[in-house]
Design a protein around this motif. Sequence first.
Motif, PDB file in Angstrom:
ATOM      1  N   ASP A   1     -39.560  42.055 -43.344  1.00  0.00           N
ATOM      2  CA  ASP A   1     -39.126  43.356 -43.878  1.00  0.00           C
ATOM      3  C   ASP A   1     -37.722  43.183 -44.150  1.00  0.00           C
ATOM      4  O   ASP A   1     -37.051  42.300 -43.965  1.00  0.00           O
TER       5      ASP A   1
ATOM      6  N   SER B   1     -35.043  42.008 -38.535  1.00  0.00           N
ATOM      7  CA  SER B   1     -35.982  41.490 -39.666  1.00  0.00           C
ATOM      8  C   SER B   1     -37.270  41.342 -38.882  1.00  0.00           C
ATOM      9  O   SER B   1     -37.527  40.371 -38.227  1.00  0.00           O
TER      10      SER B   1
ATOM     11  N   ASP C   1     -36.845  41.953 -49.315  1.00  0.00           N
ATOM     12  CA  ASP C   1     -37.830  40.994 -48.496  1.00  0.00           C
ATOM     13  C   ASP C   1     -36.875  39.720 -47.962  1.00  0.00           C
ATOM     14  O   ASP C   1     -36.391  39.290 -48.929  1.00  0.00           O
TER      15      ASP C   1
END
Lengths: 446, 1027
Positions: B336, B303, B354
């Motif tokens: 992300d 992420s 998210d």
Amino acid sequence: MMKKIARIPLVTLIATITSVSNIAHAGMSSTATTFGILPSDIASAQSLSLFSNQVSATYYNPAYLARDTRGELTGGLFHAAPSLQVDSSGGVNAPTRSGEVLDDTPSQQVLIGMKKDLSFLTKYDHSIMFGFMAGVEKFGKEMMAFQSATANEGQFFNYGRQPLFLNLGVGTNVWRGIDVGASLRITLHADATMTTQSDLAGNTERENIEVAAEPVMVPIIAINMNAGETLCSRSPCWMDKLETAIVYKSYAKGETNVSANAVIPGTIPDPGLDLVISTISGFTPEIITAGAQYQFGKLRIGATAELQHWSRLEDQLQRDTIKDQSNLRFKDIVIPRIGIHYQLNESLALTSGIAFEESPLESSNSDEVNYLDNDKYILGLGGSLLVKNPPVLAWPVQLDFGYQYHYLKDRDFSLTGTTPDNQPYQEDVTAGGDAHVFSGSFTVKF
Amino acid sequence: MNNKFMKVQFAWILVASLTLISCGGDKQSVVFPGRGGDVFYTYPDAGQGGVSTRTPIIVRLSDPVTDPLQLDDSVIRLMQEGTPIPTDVSVAPGSDDRSIVMRPIEPLATGTTYTVELLNLTTTKGQITLPNDGFSFATALASKGPRAHQVSGDLFAVTRMFPDDNEFPILDFTSLRFQFSQPIDVASVRYGDTLALKDDEDQLVPAVVLAKGHYLTIDPVQDLQPGDSYTLTLSDQLASLYGATLELPFSGSNVFSFSPLPSGPTEVMALKAPASGIQSQLTGQPVNLVPVIATLLGEETQSQQQGDVFAELAFVPNYPVTTPLRIARGSMLTGDELVVRIGGQIPAGFNSGDVVVQFISDATGYLLPNPYSTSPRAPRQIRVFMDVAITTGNPVANSSFNQDVLHLELVGQAIVENGVLVSDALTVVESEVLGLETAFGVLSFRMEAYADQLIAPEPVEDMAPPFIQSWMPDQLAASHRPGEPIVINFNEAVDPVSLTDRITISQDGVPVTPELIRQDGVSVIITLPLEYGSDYDVNLLDGITDLSGNTLAQQTLSFSMPFYAASQPASPVALQAYPGFPCATVARDLANSNAGRCNGGQTTDDRLPLPLMPADRSIQVSFSQVMDPTSIVAGSTFLVEEINATETSIATVDGRLEVRDREIVFTPHQPWSDGALYRYTLRSNGSPSSSACNPGTAICSAAGLPLKTRVLSTSLGNTPALNGGGQDLEIFFRGAPASSSVLTKLSNLPTADVNSNSRRDPGEKNAIDEPEYLKNSARITVTGVGGQVAEANIGCPIGDSCLKDSYVYATGTLGAEVVGFLNADEAAAIARSPLPAEVANGGGILVYLHPTALLTSNFVAYARTTLEPLTTADPTDSGELIMRLRYQCDARTGAAAPSPAESTPLRRCEPGESGFGEGWIVEGVEGPRFLATLNGYIDGPRLNAIARVLGVPIPLSHNQRSYGFTTDVRGDVEFIDDGRMSIALANETPIVVLVSLSAAGVLNADVELTLPMGEVVLNVLSGSVKR
């Protein structure tokens, strides 16, 4: 939005402020005490300065201004070229030194002086001599510069650029052969303040800079006596040729205080980051000078003893934010001087003198500051030419030339501090060297 | 001499003299020696403790290394007590050859001190030296596994206080953090009771208290008053998970007095954590990219984090050397979404949404002088301790991944570059995945201050109220069992202070007090003794807020526990035993890794392979009933021993026994020794026909029935009573090295046989009326008859329609071990059974299935004979059916291959072969699919067929003992909103069972029963992500 036009790093601002303050000085003391002011003082190694009838008496013995009521206007040049050497014996993280001369920064001054009888301003017919003496570094181009810094490689306590020399005084006869005088040596205390708002890149806004220089007047008082006039009931008397003098000069220091404050949004809020630097930019110790001269026909012999109270500087440096960590120790010294003046004829005279000046610096180690100083032998030589009827001018002109040689006796020091890469280092060095001083002056006597 | 001449001469002399003197001598140049090379930064920092066992070792230098391609252990090496630890050594790309990265080949040991030695590390500016030629660090204690990995000493003591009020001063805005030598029992953490921060008027200071594992944080809600006196008390009532009480933590006292220094005036520095994709100069990895490396997720899940961080600096002029800072509670970074792929390859059917990292307490940090170098070029060190909650936008992912990570220690460097404060810091984030596995990732955290702080972004104010994203059991109340917690997952972290006394629970309208309410991440976990058949209301009262003070809407969550029919109470059985097979065994040959066969089974039954137990795993046993916790006592009714091959006890194994309602977990104090033999014993009453149970000597259910350790029999008369006990359940295993595979327990839920008595009881649900109960059911049909059977029917007399009675309902728990993704070649190389076509073509995630036994409820068969009316058949009750999943191999050695009557013998096990069944997770059209081939035995020990000849009952023998079957099963893998995984398996091929009945060879009856394709539905559900 913060304006970008004022991209001045904070340290640059501070440096700028400090560089415009008063009392240019690389080392302590001043031209007058280290070398001498006028060529005649240099030539006699200051041994006859107590009894000089030139305008430099304003400093050395303002009472002696009264001995010659003629007016004078003097201009001159002064060049001192030290060759201060450091020889390394190595140490921990010691630097590599190539060459011998660590410091050969010259002192080059333009001199100007004047004395005048001010009795015409009074209702009395009693001479009151006024004298004014000034010396400006770099042949007049540098009036206000000094450096006060730590020095990894070592720095000499004396020599280098000298501060602006400014002296005003009066002298008058008060009683049979007794003259008194007083003068003021003028120094400046500089205070600079700056406030700004800055980012971490040094971009500033809302700047405010204030610089103030406050004159500080240091008294000099003197008395001299012509023993014959004072003590003899008739003339001639053998003591007519004997003159004595004693002079007290208070200590003088140049002081510069820089106070900067920066608010850095995002890092340091109001009341901001204070940067305070307070340093002694020049120091002349309290001096008591006593001397006598005797005239043997064309020969004049003089001797002085000069007590310099350097120990006061220890306390001063404790308040110096640059040098306070060095724990410098000083001692009071007595400098003996002896000189002769020989009048070859009506126009030409020769002067010479010697002195031994013990170093007041007791410390052989001063962390980070790394002061170096030596005992030194001083030899002076010079001459003067009096032109009674010069072309163009209506008054006699005197040309003086003086040379002085300083021999610095080798002395061992231990330099300590941190290298530019911030490593601790220690180096054993031997400091020595010499200095040549040349001076010439042009005096109109009126 | 005329005057003119003299004047000219004088001037000439003067000028010449000045010129000559000005020439000077040999000017000295002074050049100080350079520093040589310096270490500017390391991770871990010298002397750092609590370092992840997955840490890389970073050494950042002042200058480039001379030969970056020749780095090996002769240059720099990792040592542990004089032994070199194998590492990969390289230079971080993009570091200007200044950062050396050492990656240990294997994870480091827990709670161990390591030393990095610089042997011959040379930069372009010279050789690198450090005091003692290196630096040391210590790894963190484990958060799970054997006690030896979780404790650093026998005493429960504070091992670190941060800040320590010495090197790191305590300021008015400081949070206090404590680390312990043993994991803390969070139930003992009661603020105001077992620990307290009080002001000089003896008033309790309101504070957020976080406790997890070895970590405790006390974060005052309001800043303290600088200069005031405070006392912090950690009483001896604080306890560790191992029952030890806290030693005096503060120089012989449990009270620590301090006076916080003033932080003000403070200034907030806005920094951005960019998602710039640039490489970290420390690691060479992209900055602010959080990899999540785990067997379940593979190594590619990551992420990209970004956002603004607002660091509040204490007044720097007051703290010029050690500058404290705070990052306020509620700050957050967003990232992300994680692309969730099982094993890194198979899309899980959802992405994370998210990813949000939220500070749940004030992070406390310090800017420090560089610890290694005094070079003016050396950056300062930054150290920050933070407690964060990791949350995700997707409800499923949020339930699966959300968690608190306490005492995340960032160690970095900070320096002003181009007028901007830039900080690069490292930490290793260890996070739990699905509550099953600890993932890790090295975070190269970069923060850059905004150049112009006057126009920097302001903290975004959170105005949105929190809401409940999912909760457990919610719609799956039918699958909920006593022992499972109630879990409420919010969309964001809620303020723990606001939770106090704002969650109430009522059972059937009567308030009950939960045993424990705790938080982890955005989850609130409520533990209380749930009872079958009760209705529960969880009331979330007004005043619960998020960290920004936004209020949760008042609401009530209601659910009903499934109905439990008590008419035919059954003894508890072990549905799953890990390691091993849940039955008492006979005919063992431990020396040859033969664990024997289940007692009561056929002599021809497979011999069970002696299981290998990874060193750091726990023994787990799941029961079919709620147990009497007082009857399960380590060293008494539950005993773990090290034994020799002749089963003689060598030593008792000490460990921590966790007794839950329907499960026990035993974790040894020391890891299992590789190669050593062990036995764990669950005591019973010794009699399969007796229901008597003395909790002091045998393991009993909450209903007082003994543990049934044998469910098979070779004859009806030998069949254990429904409420009987049995011999002690002894299970044998051998210690083995730790494994990277992930073990999970899958329960067959929901099931209509709630009371697990393998009987259809009045009031129990059925699959027809409530299709939910098609899960874990099988429909039995008659597809043929033979012998003297003319016609047969299931559930009701011939001619009647009774579809709902043709179902049986399963009770079971399956152990599964996720190995990871294998491509087709790897799968072919490792598999011991034929690969499904999907795997053979594209690979898949190998999941080992631990053989176990499923129980089903009974059915009744009706038949009409060909000899009626002389001979009739009574309705035949099947009794419970036991479906034993078989290993892939037979562990017997030496003897000839058996010739079982009703099954196919297995091949012999190869040395060290586990024999586990093989399942595969592959990518399906609508999500991941699970494929497996089930090879099993069916037993009907209580099958009692009676024929009546002229009214005289004649019992019939039958062949339903170790009756072999094979079927392929497939099903979708789904993840539920509450984070649990559900797999609905159905048979791909019909299961045909030929039931042969006979009486003395005269009466023969054959009935072909078929479980049609797709009508054997095994729905397995993983346990709660959080407990």
